[in-house]
Design a protein around this motif. Structure first.
Motif, mmCIF file in Angstrom:
data_model
loop_
_atom_site.group_PDB
_atom_site.id
_atom_site.type_symbol
_atom_site.label_atom_id
_atom_site.label_comp_id
_atom_site.label_asym_id
_atom_site.label_seq_id
_atom_site.Cartn_x
_atom_site.Cartn_y
_atom_site.Cartn_z
ATOM 1 N N THR A 1 2.254 33.268 -36.562
ATOM 2 C CA THR A 1 3.342 32.045 -36.999
ATOM 3 C C THR A 1 2.300 31.076 -36.262
ATOM 4 O O THR A 1 1.529 31.101 -35.139
ATOM 5 C CB THR A 1 4.522 31.869 -36.256
ATOM 6 N N PHE A 2 2.515 29.870 -36.984
ATOM 7 C CA PHE A 2 1.722 28.698 -36.524
ATOM 8 C C PHE A 2 2.751 27.583 -36.282
ATOM 9 O O PHE A 2 3.662 27.245 -36.698
ATOM 10 C CB PHE A 2 0.639 28.108 -37.686
ATOM 11 N N SER A 3 2.572 26.928 -34.922
ATOM 12 C CA SER A 3 3.306 25.779 -34.764
ATOM 13 C C SER A 3 2.286 24.593 -34.289
ATOM 14 O O SER A 3 1.369 24.804 -33.708
ATOM 15 C CB SER A 3 4.278 25.983 -33.843
ATOM 16 N N TYR A 4 2.912 23.284 -34.569
ATOM 17 C CA TYR A 4 2.046 22.270 -34.194
ATOM 18 C C TYR A 4 2.690 21.056 -33.394
ATOM 19 O O TYR A 4 3.881 20.977 -33.546
ATOM 20 C CB TYR A 4 1.440 21.556 -35.561
ATOM 21 N N THR A 5 1.931 20.646 -32.463
ATOM 22 C CA THR A 5 2.298 19.437 -31.855
ATOM 23 C C THR A 5 1.374 18.243 -31.949
ATOM 24 O O THR A 5 0.065 18.682 -31.990
ATOM 25 C CB THR A 5 2.857 19.551 -30.590
ATOM 26 N N ARG A 6 1.541 17.019 -31.751
ATOM 27 C CA ARG A 6 0.483 16.119 -31.523
ATOM 28 C C ARG A 6 0.227 15.486 -30.213
ATOM 29 O O ARG A 6 1.218 15.179 -29.526
ATOM 30 C CB ARG A 6 0.872 14.966 -32.842
ATOM 31 N N GLN A 7 -0.902 15.391 -29.972
ATOM 32 C CA GLN A 7 -1.305 14.707 -28.914
ATOM 33 C C GLN A 7 -1.539 13.215 -29.157
ATOM 34 O O GLN A 7 -2.442 12.730 -29.928
ATOM 35 C CB GLN A 7 -2.553 15.133 -28.226
ATOM 36 N N VAL A 8 -0.791 12.353 -28.858
ATOM 37 C CA VAL A 8 -0.689 10.917 -29.322
ATOM 38 C C VAL A 8 -1.620 10.166 -28.496
ATOM 39 O O VAL A 8 -2.302 9.268 -29.312
ATOM 40 C CB VAL A 8 0.721 10.155 -29.024
ATOM 41 N N GLU A 9 -1.855 10.437 -27.396
ATOM 42 C CA GLU A 9 -3.135 9.741 -26.674
ATOM 43 C C GLU A 9 -4.027 10.479 -26.264
ATOM 44 O O GLU A 9 -3.702 11.679 -26.000
ATOM 45 C CB GLU A 9 -2.465 8.730 -25.267
ATOM 46 N N MET A 10 -5.270 10.053 -26.408
ATOM 47 C CA MET A 10 -6.591 11.197 -26.067
ATOM 48 C C MET A 10 -6.684 10.783 -24.334
ATOM 49 O O MET A 10 -7.687 10.133 -24.004
ATOM 50 C CB MET A 10 -7.831 10.571 -26.646
ATOM 51 N N LYS A 11 -6.056 11.552 -23.593
ATOM 52 C CA LYS A 11 -6.362 11.462 -22.240
ATOM 53 C C LYS A 11 -6.928 12.933 -21.554
ATOM 54 O O LYS A 11 -6.518 13.259 -20.508
ATOM 55 C CB LYS A 11 -4.763 11.285 -21.528
ATOM 56 N N GLY A 12 -7.540 13.604 -22.284
ATOM 57 C CA GLY A 12 -8.480 14.718 -21.710
ATOM 58 C C GLY A 12 -7.636 16.135 -22.069
ATOM 59 O O GLY A 12 -6.492 16.224 -22.550
ATOM 60 N N LEU A 13 -8.715 17.042 -21.856
ATOM 61 C CA LEU A 13 -8.032 18.355 -21.979
ATOM 62 C C LEU A 13 -6.897 19.037 -21.253
ATOM 63 O O LEU A 13 -6.056 19.748 -21.813
ATOM 64 C CB LEU A 13 -9.270 19.231 -21.796
ATOM 65 N N GLY A 14 -6.809 18.523 -20.182
ATOM 66 C CA GLY A 14 -5.524 18.909 -19.063
ATOM 67 C C GLY A 14 -4.398 18.214 -19.855
ATOM 68 O O GLY A 14 -3.421 18.975 -20.230
ATOM 69 N N HIS A 15 -4.612 16.956 -20.237
ATOM 70 C CA HIS A 15 -3.523 16.366 -21.211
ATOM 71 C C HIS A 15 -2.954 17.008 -22.552
ATOM 72 O O HIS A 15 -1.842 17.026 -22.671
ATOM 73 C CB HIS A 15 -3.642 14.907 -21.148
ATOM 74 N N ALA A 16 -4.038 17.431 -23.001
ATOM 75 C CA ALA A 16 -3.807 18.079 -24.312
ATOM 76 C C ALA A 16 -3.053 19.561 -24.122
ATOM 77 O O ALA A 16 -2.142 19.707 -24.871
ATOM 78 C CB ALA A 16 -5.240 18.391 -25.119
#
Ligand code: G1P
Length: 272
Positions: free
Chosen positions: A96-111
């Motif tokens: 199964t696949f689920s998705y969410t969006r990282q709205v701001e690019m604030k680094g890998l930790g933030h992702a």
């Protein structure tokens, strides 16, 4: 045990412009298969069937890739071209696949923190799809999941790199507790050569325990002004245990042109 695999896949892929202007870098193919699919297959090989993908603007092609394409399938039905879709069909039937969006690019930790709603309160794996890992029957994530069953703590995959390349990676130092397994006591993100604690670089495979999310929430921006998973893991290492694991297999840095070409040549010779 570990069921979910998180794919931070919101980055721009600027090193591959103009190819990545409107196409996600994770969709770049190594021969005929996109990088993200190699990652998903590695996760499946480790018994993880729930894929959680952190995407961003302009990344919809990934969602379409793991979905049916009725028109195409109707067109090629009954022809030998159908064979080319076998692998991806198997993935869609099994995972199964689920998705969410990282709205701001604030680094890998933030992702990774952005993926929390898809993961919840359980240990999970992380795959950075532009690190392509190939191992014969026993994938790198499988090796790490087995290790997790023994140690029950966060684990990062590591590899020795030349000292003049340490500035591209998170770098660890630790005490070797078993052949190829280090208990980490120091971790630095993208150090200058003279500040690097060793030449053991983190590559894009992680097993993380879910307390990492609280730590990430309180992690201040580090190198490059970004929230770094390396800094959060260092905190976890101080409070408990984080392992570095020298995996068995081959890794290609497909985030760089040279690594991408090497991977292409290698896979073409090996698989085609
Ligand atoms: C990220 C991590 C770094 C790690 C690397 C592996 O860096 O921040 O610690 O060594 O992935 O590929 P990036 O390549 O996203 O700059």
């Amino acid at each position: 045990m570990i069921n979910k695999c998180l794919f931070p896949a919101a980055g721009y892929g600027t090193r591959f412009l103009p190819a990545t202007k409107s196409m996600p870098k994770e969709m770049l193919p190594i021969v005929d298969k996109p990088l993200i699919q190699y990652g998903v297959e590695e996760a499946m090989g480790a018994g993880l069937m729930t894929m959680a993908i952190v995407t961003g603007r302009g990344k919809r092609a990934m969602e379409d890739h793991f979905d049916v394409n009725y028109e195409l399938e109707h067109q090629i039905k009954g022809s030998d071209k159908e064979l080319h879709l076998e692998e991806i069909r198997n993935i869609m039937d099994t995972c199964t696949f689920s998705y969410t969006r990282q709205v701001e690019m604030k680094g890998l930790g933030h992702a990774i923190l952005s993926g929390e709603p898809l993961i919840g309160d359980e240990a999970f794996a992380v795959v950075l799809a532009d690190d392509l890992c190939l191992a014969n029957d026993d994938g790198v994530l499988s090796q790490m999941v087995r290790l997790y069953k023994q140690f029950r703590c966060s684990i990062v995959a590591i590899e020795e790199v030349p000292m003049d390349e340490v500035h591209k990676y998170g770098v660890i130092k630790g005490e070797m507790i078993r052949e190829g397994i280090y208990q980490i006591n120091e971790m630095v993100e993208k150090p200058a050569m003279e500040d690097a604690p060793s030449n053991l670089a983190i590559i894009g495979r992680y097993i993380l325990t879910p307390d990492i999310f609280d730590i990430l929430r309180n992690t201040t921006p580090g190198v490059g002004g970004e929230i770094q998973i390396t800094d959060a893991l260092m905190q976890q290492a101080k409070e408990g245990c984080v392992l570095g694991y020298k995996f068995k297999g081959k890794r290609f840095d497909c985030g760089s042109i040279a690594g991408f070409i090497d991977a292409t040549n290698y896979c073409y010779k090996k698989f085609y």
